[in-house]
Scaffold this active site. Sequence first.
Site, PDB file in Angstrom:
ATOM      1  N   SER A  79      -1.038  -3.366 -34.665  1.00 22.09           N
ATOM      2  CA  SER A  79       0.727  -2.951 -35.031  1.00 22.09           C
ATOM      3  C   SER A  79       1.324  -1.930 -35.538  1.00 22.09           C
ATOM      4  CB  SER A  79       1.335  -4.308 -34.186  1.00 22.09           C
ATOM      5  OG  SER A  79       0.752  -4.724 -33.633  1.00 22.09           O
ATOM      6  N   SER A 131       1.720 -10.570 -37.993  1.00 18.91           N
ATOM      7  CA  SER A 131       0.768 -10.144 -37.575  1.00 18.91           C
ATOM      8  C   SER A 131      -0.290 -10.918 -37.830  1.00 18.91           C
ATOM      9  CB  SER A 131       0.248  -8.516 -37.678  1.00 18.91           C
ATOM     10  OG  SER A 131      -0.748  -8.414 -37.481  1.00 18.91           O
ATOM     11  N   ASN A 183      -3.683 -10.566 -37.293  1.00 19.51           N
ATOM     12  CA  ASN A 183      -4.779  -9.161 -36.900  1.00 19.51           C
ATOM     13  C   ASN A 183      -4.516  -8.572 -38.807  1.00 19.51           C
ATOM     14  OD1 ASN A 183      -4.878  -6.189 -36.729  1.00 19.51           O
ATOM     15  ND2 ASN A 183      -3.273  -7.750 -35.369  1.00 19.51           N
ATOM     16  N   GLU A 221      -0.154 -15.059 -28.002  1.00 19.07           N
ATOM     17  CA  GLU A 221      -1.912 -14.965 -27.323  1.00 19.07           C
ATOM     18  C   GLU A 221      -2.916 -15.660 -27.512  1.00 19.07           C
ATOM     19  OE1 GLU A 221      -6.250 -12.718 -28.013  1.00 19.07           O
ATOM     20  OE2 GLU A 221      -4.842 -12.095 -29.104  1.00 19.07           O
ATOM     21  N   CYS A 230      -4.378  -0.334 -32.307  1.00 16.15           N
ATOM     22  CA  CYS A 230      -5.811  -0.551 -31.205  1.00 16.15           C
ATOM     23  C   CYS A 230      -5.221   0.028 -30.351  1.00 16.15           C
ATOM     24  CB  CYS A 230      -6.217  -1.806 -31.021  1.00 16.15           C
ATOM     25  SG  CYS A 230      -4.785  -3.206 -30.389  1.00 16.15           S
TER      26      CYS A 230
END
Length: 282
Positions: free
Chosen positions: A265, A221, A223, A127, A12
């Site tokens: 990623s 990860s 996502n 995050e 992204c």
Amino acid sequence: MEVRLAESLGFCFGVRRAVDTVYEQIKNGKNIYTYGPIVNNEEVVRELAEKGVKVLESKEELEALSTGSVIIRAHGVPPEIYEILRERNLECIDATCPFVKRIHNIVEKESAEGNHIVVIGNAGHPEVEGTVGWCKGSATVLEDLPEARNFAPPEGKKICVVAQTTYNYNKFHNIVEIFGKKGYNSIVVNTICNATEERQCSARALAAEADVMIVIGGKHSSNTRKLYEICAEECAHTYFIQTLDDLRLELPKAVRLVGITAGASTPNKLIEEVQNHVRINF
């Protein structure tokens, strides 16, 4: 047999920007550290380590540093990390994703006005930890629907609801709907980035057609795990792999379509390796 890539997959904007930032600093011949892995992909981190980039895994490691340039990872960090960098007189190169920065600004402002912050996301994810750090007052992290149903805001408090940028788009709206039915006094800001929404929608659409789905991404990860969950809902034969070495396909008979998607990623060369391997060997 057809092998088809999802319309939206792989790096992204925020990840590409962070990785490019590290490579730019490598060119400058600096002694480079990243605070935490620059992105949640072990292959990317390994390649950077081979070029001399070191990962600081904790606040204590940062406090022990006396020289060097420190790059803030795409996930962002709480304010105390910036304070340590200033105190240690270390060069800070901020590669925080702009979409994550936007969330920091929202929660800082809303919490300063006395509102209770609700972060919809994975507790323990860097995050989310960074976002909570920017809150001036109280904050709650909710991971799923059961937690949302059991949540009650502090008495007399308006709540400000934000989301981890890579959270499941449909689940976020379901949680917001729960809050609406409970009549909470709330401000809702959908902070899931467009790339996440597009990636999830395209993965779901492809999985609904595919006989087999392959989801590529780092094991840590968030996502990518969400992509796997979405694809598994639509396609019974869904595989989550980190590298080509992990691929152990057990194809059902009469496979027409193998779909491939990848987390934010995941570098393009890894996606191409998997795609070519499936086309040649199956």
